[in-house]
Structures are given as C-alpha cells and as structure tokens.
Write a protein that holds these residues in place. Sequence first.
Motif, PDB file in Angstrom:
ATOM      1  N   GLY A 132       0.823  -1.202   0.000  1.00  0.00           N
ATOM      2  CA  GLY A 132       0.000   0.000   0.000  1.00  0.00           C
ATOM      3  C   GLY A 132       0.859   1.254   0.000  1.00  0.00           C
ATOM      4  N   LYS A 133       1.868   1.264   0.895  1.00  0.00           N
ATOM      5  CA  LYS A 133       2.718   2.451   1.021  1.00  0.00           C
ATOM      6  C   LYS A 133       3.599   2.632  -0.204  1.00  0.00           C
ATOM      7  CE  LYS A 133       3.215   2.927   5.996  1.00  0.00           C
ATOM      8  NZ  LYS A 133       3.874   2.118   6.998  1.00  0.00           N
TER       9      LYS A 133
ATOM     10  N   SER B 198       1.435   3.185  -3.511  1.00  0.00           N
ATOM     11  CA  SER B 198       0.213   3.984  -3.400  1.00  0.00           C
ATOM     12  C   SER B 198      -1.017   3.205  -3.854  1.00  0.00           C
ATOM     13  CB  SER B 198       0.298   5.260  -4.243  1.00  0.00           C
ATOM     14  OG  SER B 198       1.535   5.861  -4.114  1.00  0.00           O
ATOM     15  N   LEU B 199      -1.200   2.041  -3.275  1.00  0.00           N
ATOM     16  CA  LEU B 199      -2.378   1.247  -3.604  1.00  0.00           C
ATOM     17  C   LEU B 199      -3.359   1.352  -2.453  1.00  0.00           C
ATOM     18  CD1 LEU B 199      -0.613  -2.035  -4.789  1.00  0.00           C
ATOM     19  CD2 LEU B 199      -1.393  -0.129  -6.212  1.00  0.00           C
ATOM     20  N   ASN B 200      -4.664   1.309  -2.760  1.00  0.00           N
ATOM     21  CA  ASN B 200      -5.610   1.300  -1.653  1.00  0.00           C
ATOM     22  C   ASN B 200      -5.589  -0.067  -0.982  1.00  0.00           C
ATOM     23  OD1 ASN B 200      -7.345  -0.484  -3.031  1.00  0.00           O
ATOM     24  ND2 ASN B 200      -8.325   1.226  -4.086  1.00  0.00           N
ATOM     25  N   GLN B 201      -6.245  -0.111   0.203  1.00  0.00           N
ATOM     26  CA  GLN B 201      -6.151  -1.307   1.034  1.00  0.00           C
ATOM     27  C   GLN B 201      -6.692  -2.540   0.318  1.00  0.00           C
ATOM     28  OE1 GLN B 201      -8.137  -0.702   4.746  1.00  0.00           O
ATOM     29  NE2 GLN B 201      -6.776  -2.082   5.850  1.00  0.00           N
ATOM     30  N   LYS B 202      -7.789  -2.334  -0.405  1.00  0.00           N
ATOM     31  CA  LYS B 202      -8.429  -3.466  -1.072  1.00  0.00           C
ATOM     32  C   LYS B 202      -7.485  -4.079  -2.111  1.00  0.00           C
ATOM     33  CE  LYS B 202     -12.413  -4.508  -3.969  1.00  0.00           C
ATOM     34  NZ  LYS B 202     -12.959  -3.843  -5.146  1.00  0.00           N
TER      35      LYS B 202
ATOM     36  N   SER C 272      -4.181  -3.804  -2.285  1.00  0.00           N
ATOM     37  CA  SER C 272      -3.000  -4.486  -1.728  1.00  0.00           C
ATOM     38  C   SER C 272      -3.364  -5.844  -1.137  1.00  0.00           C
ATOM     39  CB  SER C 272      -2.262  -3.644  -0.677  1.00  0.00           C
ATOM     40  OG  SER C 272      -2.906  -2.488  -0.344  1.00  0.00           O
TER      41      SER C 272
ATOM     42  N   SER D 163      -0.996   1.039  -9.786  1.00  0.00           N
ATOM     43  CA  SER D 163      -2.393   0.669  -9.517  1.00  0.00           C
ATOM     44  C   SER D 163      -3.032   0.037 -10.763  1.00  0.00           C
ATOM     45  CB  SER D 163      -3.198   1.874  -9.058  1.00  0.00           C
ATOM     46  OG  SER D 163      -3.214   2.842 -10.083  1.00  0.00           O
TER      47      SER D 163
ATOM     48  N   THR E 211      -4.504  -3.683 -10.717  1.00  0.00           N
ATOM     49  CA  THR E 211      -5.894  -3.942 -11.101  1.00  0.00           C
ATOM     50  C   THR E 211      -5.959  -4.996 -12.202  1.00  0.00           C
ATOM     51  OG1 THR E 211      -6.338  -1.640 -10.617  1.00  0.00           O
ATOM     52  CG2 THR E 211      -8.049  -2.830 -11.803  1.00  0.00           C
TER      53      THR E 211
END
Length: 632
Positions: free
Chosen positions: A465-466, A469-473, A475, A500, A504
């Motif tokens: 995530g860090k 820069s990915l959202n929690q879902k 990652s 991202s 995806t």
Amino acid sequence: MTETTPLVKVGLEIHRQLDTEHKLFCACPTQLAEGPPELRFFRRLRPTQSELGQIDQAALFEFHRGKGITYEADHPASCLVEMDEEPPGRLNPEAIEVCLTAALLTNAEPVDEIHVMRKIVIDGSNTTGFQRTSVVALNGLLTIDGKKIPIDQISLEEDAARKTTQTRDSAGYRIDRLGIPLIEVTTAPVLHSPSEVEKVALAIGNVLRATRKVKRGLGSVRQDLNVSIPEGALIEIKGVQELELIGKAVQLEVDRQSSLLRIRDELRRRGVQSSTISRNYTNLTAIFQKTKARVIREAISKGGSVLGMRLEHYGGLLGRELGVSNLRFGTELSGRATFWAGVGGIFHSDELPSYGITETEVSEVKEMLHLENDDAFVLVADNPERATDALNAVADRAAEALVGVPEETRNAMPDGSSRFIRPRPGAARMYPETDVPPVPVTGSIIARLRSTLPETPDELAERLGKQYSLNQKLSRQLVNSEYLSLFERTAKECSNIQPSYIATMLTETCKSLEREDFPIHEINDQKMGSIFQLVDDGRIAKEAMPDLLKWQAKNLGLDPSEGIKELGLKMMSSNELEAIINRHLEKNRKILEEKGSAAFPSLMGSIMSEVRGKTDPKLVTEMLKKKLNKAT
Ligand SMILES: [Zn+2]
C-alpha cells in the motif's frame, strides 16, 4: 446447497510446488517440458517382497492387475535419477530452506534431523514404485480470524510424474514433473464449515507465497481434504485444484455422506441384512442377443456374457442422488466394479430403460431374476470372470451401505463432487530411504533463516500500500493473488504505467477474464511481463490489454506481438488519428455549426468507438479540442 453442516470435521493437506532452481534429488530444472517427448521407455513395476509386505490389499490388487507403464522423458527436464537408473542425490538445500521458512512463518517446530522416507505408490506415477517424503517441522499454529488452527505437519516431498494417457491395461506418464519439490502443509481436523476451510486454505496459501519460492499456475497446487461427519466416515478427497472449489467440495461431501446415511436407514427399515444380499448371478446373455445397446453388443461379440444380480429391497435407491445430480448411489456401485474388475458395461434398474436397452429387455431381465416390487437389479457385460468380479464388488458395496459410509479415497471433480478411486490405504506404508543421508537442522541454519524471515502477509499488504500507493483493497487482493512477484517485478520495470493499473489488471481484470472462461493463469510470467512491457512502450493502448490477454490465453505458444497483428491492436500514428478526426468533423459539419464546442461529447464518443484500443484517449481529447477551438 446450504451451509448447515452437522458437525463436519475437516482437515486440509495443501501441496504446492516449490520454485527452486533444481529438483529435489538431482540437478534438473523445475520447469516442465514442452512439445513432444524425446524418448519413451516401458516398465512394469516390481516392488521387492519386503516392500510388498507393507502394502495394503487394495494397492496390492492394483499392482497385480499388471499394468504396464509407458514413460516419456526429455532433456533437460529429466535425467537418469527420474528414470530410476541412478540413485538420488542429496536433498536439495534450497528446498529444505523454503520448508523451514514456511515452518517459522507458521510457528512450527523444525525437526532435529530430516529423514527421507519411501511411501509406496504403485499406480505408476513414480518410476521407483514409491514417493520420497520427509517431515521438516511439526506442531505449528496459525491464528485465523481469532481462531487457533493447529498445523500438524510440514513435509517436503517429490512430485509425481504427470499422467498423459490411460487405457484399461496401460498408462502413460511424463517424468518431467517427477522430482519437483513439493511442500505439504497438514492441518489438524478442526475445521467445521466449508467457508472456514476456504479461509484456512487461503491463509496457508498466503504463507507459502510469502516465501516467494512457490510456483503458480495449473497443477502447481493440489489440495486434499479429509472430511467426516458423525456416523459417517473419514473420506479423503484428492486433488482439489482451485481454492474457490474447496468450500463446495466440503459441502458436497457432507451432502453425500448424509444421503448415504439416509439410504442406510431406509434399507434397515426395509429389513435388509447383509445375509440377504445374494451372490448368485444369472446369465442373461440370451435376452440381449439382438440388443441395440452398443456396450453390451460389443461385449457379446467378443465372447463375453451378460450377468445379472438381484438386489432384494434396493429398488429406487440406486437412482437416489447423493447431493448432486450426476452422483447417485448406483454411481458408487459401478465405481467399485470398475476398480476391482475394470469393467465398463455396468447398468442398474433405476436407470433403465436407456443406453439402448429396451423396455422389453428390462421386463425379461426382471422375470429371469424373479424381481419383486421393491427390488433392484445390476447387469454387467464382460467376460464371465470379470463380470463375476464386478458383481462381487457391487455386492460388497451394497452390503457396506447397511453400515453407512465406507472409508474411501476419492478424486475431486471439476464440479466439486468426487468419485471413488480406491479404499482408504492402511497406515503402514512408509519405510526409510537408505540412498539419501539424513540432513541435520542446525541451530545456526534456523537462526539465519529467522533473521531473514520474509514479510508476513499482513506486513506485506501494508508495505505494498505504502510503496506503490495502492488502496487497502488492492494491496489485499495482491497478497491473496498468484501474481504478487510478477506485480513487483513489473512495477519496477515499467515506469510509464501506474502500479495501480498493473495491480488492477493482475487481480480484478484477470479474475473477470477467467470467469469468462479465458485461462489467463496458463499464461506464463514471462509472457505476462512482455505484455505489460508493450503497454509501457506505448505499442498498445492500456485499454487493449484485456483483448491481448484473451488472445494470449488461447495462443499460449505464440508471441504477444503476433496477437497485436492478428487483433489489429497496433497503435495508430498521430497522422492516422488526425485523418480520422477530420473525417468525423467533416461528417458532422452541421451539428458543429449549430452547437460549436458543445458538440465535443458526442464527437468524442463516435471517434472513440472507432479508435478505442488503438490510441491513448488523452491524445484524442487534446487533438479534438484543439480542432474545435480552431473551427469555432
Ligand atoms: Zn533429474
């Protein structure tokens, strides 16, 4: 299918291929061969007498059936070790370290010394007649959703050869897979619902992937289930390949055992006892002299007979579904007959008339067998000896129905149901492998592995995530995904595309393409990587990637650049794009005069429908806006 399970108890055994450089006992690589095999050799398996002494009856029977095995071999995928022409080398230290790492991640206690054992497997899947296996760690514990799940054992095994052909009298195996290291993780039988089993399988999968040394893709993971319900029996279900199928497989096994218990109760109500099951079989060949049933006609033309048996008071039960429509009590009877006698032509009264057997033939059979109203019958067409063996097996299985659920090893089917493979083997099937010296597990190895332990799944999700820069879902999905390593590599190598987007594609998009029946998981990492590279280089549009993936999944051996040509996905030059935009402006001159720059959305829509996948939409927007500004 409901999730009401009467105190089901499930234990999981997860096998996964390790992505080590070499096989477990030789220097061959761990990649499968492609194309036709280089050489073939034929063997009959001959375990020595002392080894045979430890084989249970069912295994011995399979052996005496005298199957010959044709093996297929290739360089460099196999060598003399896999052919059993040369003794095995030492245990692969890289494979041991992966297993020890998994052991530390599951809080298991490594053994002091790793001993290689031989487990008798005489179906031909191993040229030696046994599989080498060794316990690496014991008594682990994983906490999943607050519940402590004991990990009984972590073992290191050699993978078996893969089956390529199977006929009644012989089987063919390719030995490229033989000897690839497998880790086996076994939980205690403490799981109590299909969804819990699925959750634990996922968690173990995440731990194994955290080692970064496991393979992905078709055949790299095999999950075995041990399922029992009260009054039922311990059933071993082999080879559930997909995680998504585990819960369903558990539920269907619960349904199957419950259905068998209801059949038992019904038989008892009808007063059936094992002594009432007759083993006098009647020759019915005369009835079928002019039959239209192909299987029976062929058997008779080869000099075979049709034998029939009456099953007193079993009427209506043979057609009874066992939780799923293509699995009936009759299927269980014929599964046994096939195992013990290898017959194909077996029929029962609840499924007739059918298969070309007519109403008239059925009534004649009933008359000959003196059938009463609630009786059933079973027919077998084959040579008389084999047909008799088959009916004996049917009689045995019919008698077991009075007790309830017989202990069996079953094979997982793609729909989540299972089929009989063999009776459950006895326990004493292992003896020491004297060709491979034991390996001590020293404190210093453990200390080194502990100090370089990979991230746990939770730590991994946080870092992904860090760092990207990915959202929690997203990652989380990556942690649960087979593509984690590929993601990190691609994100590093492809600097023009957003992480991202890569994430995806590798999670949501791949999953939805799989659901549309495109086997994306069969595309290897190298091809997946080069497809991302094509996007990164601007040679295809981001939007075109799903189409190229679909094409690649159906053309596994071809290069993605051929897909670009075939699908016409090549990016257009800005001159080509400009010509198309000009054509649209020309065609819509009237609207343009009326609306001016307000015509943008409708123009953009019609242009995009022509150029989608062949150019960057941003470029279209820019160019169109510029032209509209000029025109108005
Ligand atoms: Zn080898």
